[in-house]
Design an enzyme around this catalytic site. Structure first.
Site, PDB file in Angstrom:
ATOM      1  N   SER A 264       0.870  -1.189   0.000  1.00 44.73           N
ATOM      2  CA  SER A 264       0.000   0.000   0.000  1.00 44.73           C
ATOM      3  C   SER A 264       0.897   1.226   0.000  1.00 44.73           C
ATOM      4  CB  SER A 264      -0.853   0.027   1.259  1.00 44.73           C
ATOM      5  OG  SER A 264      -0.078   0.479   2.369  1.00 44.73           O
ATOM      6  N   ASP A 265       0.389   2.361  -0.452  1.00 50.16           N
ATOM      7  CA  ASP A 265       1.147   3.576  -0.195  1.00 50.16           C
ATOM      8  C   ASP A 265       0.984   3.901   1.293  1.00 50.16           C
ATOM      9  OD1 ASP A 265       2.757   5.743  -0.405  1.00 50.16           O
ATOM     10  OD2 ASP A 265       1.675   6.725  -2.030  1.00 50.16           O
ATOM     11  N   PHE A 266       1.728   4.890   1.743  1.00 52.97           N
ATOM     12  CA  PHE A 266       1.828   5.203   3.160  1.00 52.97           C
ATOM     13  C   PHE A 266       0.429   5.424   3.776  1.00 52.97           C
ATOM     14  CE2 PHE A 266       2.988   7.187   7.021  1.00 52.97           C
ATOM     15  CZ  PHE A 266       4.333   6.933   7.245  1.00 52.97           C
ATOM     16  N   ALA A 268      -2.280   4.126   3.214  1.00 46.81           N
ATOM     17  CA  ALA A 268      -3.384   4.198   2.250  1.00 46.81           C
ATOM     18  C   ALA A 268      -4.521   3.225   2.578  1.00 46.81           C
ATOM     19  CB  ALA A 268      -2.871   3.957   0.834  1.00 46.81           C
TER      20      ALA A 268
END
Ligand code: BGC
Length: 738
Positions: A264-266, A268
């Site tokens: 996942s992005d940070f 997210a």
């Protein structure tokens, strides 16, 4: 480990251990005393001691000694002694910083970009890292978005070539090889379409545009073998990418064949709650895991919920096993079970990092990324001239970008330092002229120790000194631009201008000496109307990296002839944004000079950008002959060759980027007015001639059609070959399919 041993390992892990593998935490927390971290710096994340002990990946720290120690510590904490993955954003170089991706795009030189990535990987690997969060394959069309700096621009084909080059450069053929790190293609998908250029904003993209413009570069990275993919913060068709099953399972995994780790992005996964897609953390965890997200970056959503959800029968444990299998497999592909420290080596770190060879590459790459936007003969300068170097960038080391997180400004060579190596001191003047920013401009970011507030008297003195120096000079090199924290993540700008305080300097200096060359530092296209009208030359140098000063001196003096071409259109003004060359034609296209009232145009500004994609000047001139096609029809399996003769008709050696564009004249869906399909760089001495031949195949004419995948359709195709996206040098052929 053999696959069987790896499977045995997976089968022997407890559920809690498996969930641990899906967690990424900040490395710095793990290096602190756990209790202190949980009570202090990591409080608020909701992690528990066990999460830290079992975490499978860490982010954000580099350095061989630190990461060797951390790996040892964590392997002792782990019941099965599983090594951690160490990850960091090595975006455009590690300690040796190369030009920002938008500049690398402008070099139109994928081989050079591959070398830069390979070199960055070498420095990252000896510093103990295993994964870099690069390349960013996001297509960009809106210069207000700060992250255009991290993209290679507005074109799907150029982005695809660059993304693939970076993946190959980082990974090589085998991740176990020394000096290699795993690449992570991001942000899947469509993050670059943030509405109004405001970071993290909704992206509203039609299926047609999503497939034809946005997806190709990610896919190119995956086909080049990227080991990881990162989700994006935006929604795709109303569903946050990070919990979007269709996007991740149907498109990424099934259609694109991606088998690696999806991170996942940070935060997210957690943010799907704010999106209004998940009810709470448990729901967010369920939706993300079901979508196939393997690692939760820096939240406790997975670690705090997955075990319980499985126990309650709300999630199938097989989904967890699938995620952990991919993570373990990546660790195995990197060789971490045999050598958990991989290339981490404090001695090699000293040897490799910032070594002369790496600096030389940074210098070459930077010079190749510069785009000469205007030159009415004032460049290159000569050593006999009296030159005043003026502007906040003249002696500024911070020209690395906000994503050069392992770079250090102190390593970089300023314009002044480089100029002093080549020019006699008695004819030169160097002064700052003005602050970079007015007092109180809002910036967010990590490293701002510089002086940010100036008194009126300080400003007056700087300006006076600059004007005096300008009066005495034959030519003024005015080094202006954005602050590096004005581009990058969370750095959207509604007004894409050179800071006003510098524009005042520009006006004052131009008033006393019209021979002004603007050297422009920026992470994005800016509104250059006034500068391009008044300055005699404009050189766009982006965020050029550690060797920026040397590269600028090389180009200003003519040691290197500029050859960069814009990877993103420079709008006429912000009201034109988004503006990009590969647009659809509309039913009422406007052509310059046409006075019909009901056309697709503005009343107050031109339709054309100030400088289009693919545009850039050289110190020499090239003539490109009329385009010749070897045939008028094409059938699948055949090729049409498109050729032009390029001649250097100027006075010095130079490099031209010859660009091939194609237009599908009529199809079952409207197609762009032009699409880049290939390019070639040719270097010619004065008078020298070279024939450039492009081969066009049916595959190159394909586009995504709903329900059918990538297809071509019979009919007329227009081929354009020239030195910018505005070329009208064209011929047609007909694709026959029966
Ligand atoms: C960014 C990513 C980056 C990640 C880790 C996020 O905020 O969007 O591009 O890789 O942080 O630093």
């Amino acid at each position: 480990m053999t696959e069987q041993e790896l499977k045995q390992l997976l089968n022997s892990m407890t559920r809690k251990e498996k969930v641990g593998q899906t967690l990424q935490v900040m490395a710095r927390f793990l290096m602190e005393n756990t209790d202190d971290a949980l009570m202090g710096s990591a409080a608020g994340f909701g992690w528990e001691k066990e999460d830290f002990d079992l975490a499978g990946a860490a982010i954000g720290t580099h350095g061989a000694e630190k990461l060797i120690a951390l790996q040892k510590l964590q392997m002792e904490r782990q019941p099965h002694g599983i090594p951690m993955l160490f990850m960091k954003d090595i975006i455009h170089g590690m300690r040796t910083v190369f030009p920002a991706p938008i500049g690398q795009g402008a070099s139109f030189d994928p081989e050079m970009t591959e070398k830069c990535a390979q070199t960055a990987a070498k420095e990252a690997a000896v510093s103990g890292l295993h994964v870099t969060f690069s390349p960013m394959a996001d297509l960009v069309r809106d210069a207000r978005w700060g992250r255009v700096m991290e993209s290679t621009g507005e074109d799907p084909y150029l982005n695809s070539r660059m993304t693939a080059a970076m993946v190959k450069g980082f990974q090589g053929k085998d991740l176990k090889e020394p000096g290699r790190v795993a690449a992570c293609v991001k942000h899947f998908a469509g993050y670059g379409a943030a509405e109004a250029g405001r970071d993290y904003n909704t992206a509203e993209i039609s299926e047609h545009t999503f497939r034809n413009a946005y997806l190709p570069a990610y896919e190119a990275g995956i086909q080049a073998g990227a080991a990881m993919v990162m989700t994006s913060f935006n929604t795709v068709d109303g569903i946050p990418a990070t919990g979007n099953r269709h996007l991740m399972r149907d498109i990424l995994r099934d259609e694109m064949g991606f088998e690696g780790v999806l991170i996942s992005d940070f935060a997210a996964i957690l943010e799907t709650i704010n999106h209004g897609y998940a009810e709470d953390k448990a729901d967010a965890a369920k939706k993300a895991l079901e979508a196939g997200v393997d690692i939760d970056m820096c939240t406790n959503v997975y670690s705090g919920n997955l075990c319980r959800l499985i126990e309650e029968g709300k999630i199938d444990e097989r989904l967890l096993d699938e995620a952990v299998w991919r993570i373990l497999k990546l660790k195995n592909d990197l060789g971490l079970f045999e050598n958990p420290f991989k290339d981490a080596d404090p001695e090699k770190e000293k040897e490799v990092i910032l070594c002369p060879e790496h600096r030389a590459l940074a210098r070459e790459a930077a010079a190749k990324s510069f785009v000469l936007l205007k030159n009415d003969g004032v460049l290159p300068v000569s050593a006999e001239q009296k030159i005043a170097f003026i502007g906040p960038y003249v002696n500024r080391k911070e020209m690395l970008s906000s994503w050069a997180v392992a770079g250090e400004a102190k390593d970089s060579v300023t314009i002044q330092e480089a100029a002093q190596e080549v020019f006699a001191p008695e004819r030169m003047a160097y002064c700052q002229g003005s602050p970079l920013l007015e007092n109180g401009v809002r910036l967010v970011g990590f490293r701002t120790e510089e002086k940010m507030e100036y008194s009126a008297e300080e400003c007056r003195q700087m300006e006076e000194e600059a004007c005096n120096a300008a009066k005495e000079a034959d030519v003024v090199i005015l080094a202006l631009g954005e602050h590096y924290l004005q581009s990058g993540e969370a750095a959207s700008r509604a007004m894409i201008e050179i800071p006003e305080i510098q524009m005042e300097l520009f006006r004052k200096v131009s008033a006393v000496n019209p021979n002004v060359v603007v050297v422009l530092f920026s992470g994005r296209p800016l509104d250059l109307r006034e500068v391009s009208r008044k300055a005699r030359a404009v050189l766009e140098v982006w965020m050029p990296g550690t060797e920026g000063g040397h590269a600028i001196a090389d180009v200003l003096t003519g040691k290197v002839n500029p050859s960069g071409k814009l990877s993103m259109s420079f709008p006429y003004c912000v009201g034109q944004v988004p503006v990009y060359y590969n647009a659809l034609n509309t039913g009422r296209p406007y052509k310059e000079g046409d006075e019909d009232r009901f056309l697709s145009r503005y009343l107050d500004i031109p339709n054309k950008p100030l400088y289009p994609f693919g545009y850039g000047l050289s110190y020499t001139e090239f003539s490109i002959s009329e385009l010749v096609l070897d045939r008028e029809t094409l059938r699948p399996g055949e090729t049409v060759t498109a050729s032009v003769t390029v001649k250097n008709i100027g006075k010095c050696e130079g490099t031209e980027v010859v660009q091939l564009y194609i237009r599908d004249v009529a199809a079952s869906v409207a197609r762009p007015v032009k699409e880049l399909k290939d390019f070639r760089k040719v270097t010619l001495k004065p008078g020298e001639v070279e024939t450039v031949v492009f081969e066009i195949s049916e595959e190159m004419l394909r586009f995504y059609k709903e329900g059918q995948g990538r297809v071509s359709e019979a009919g007329e195709f227009r081929v354009f070959v020239g030195n910018s996206s505005e070329t009208e040098n064209q011929r047609s052929f007909v694709l026959i399919k029966d």
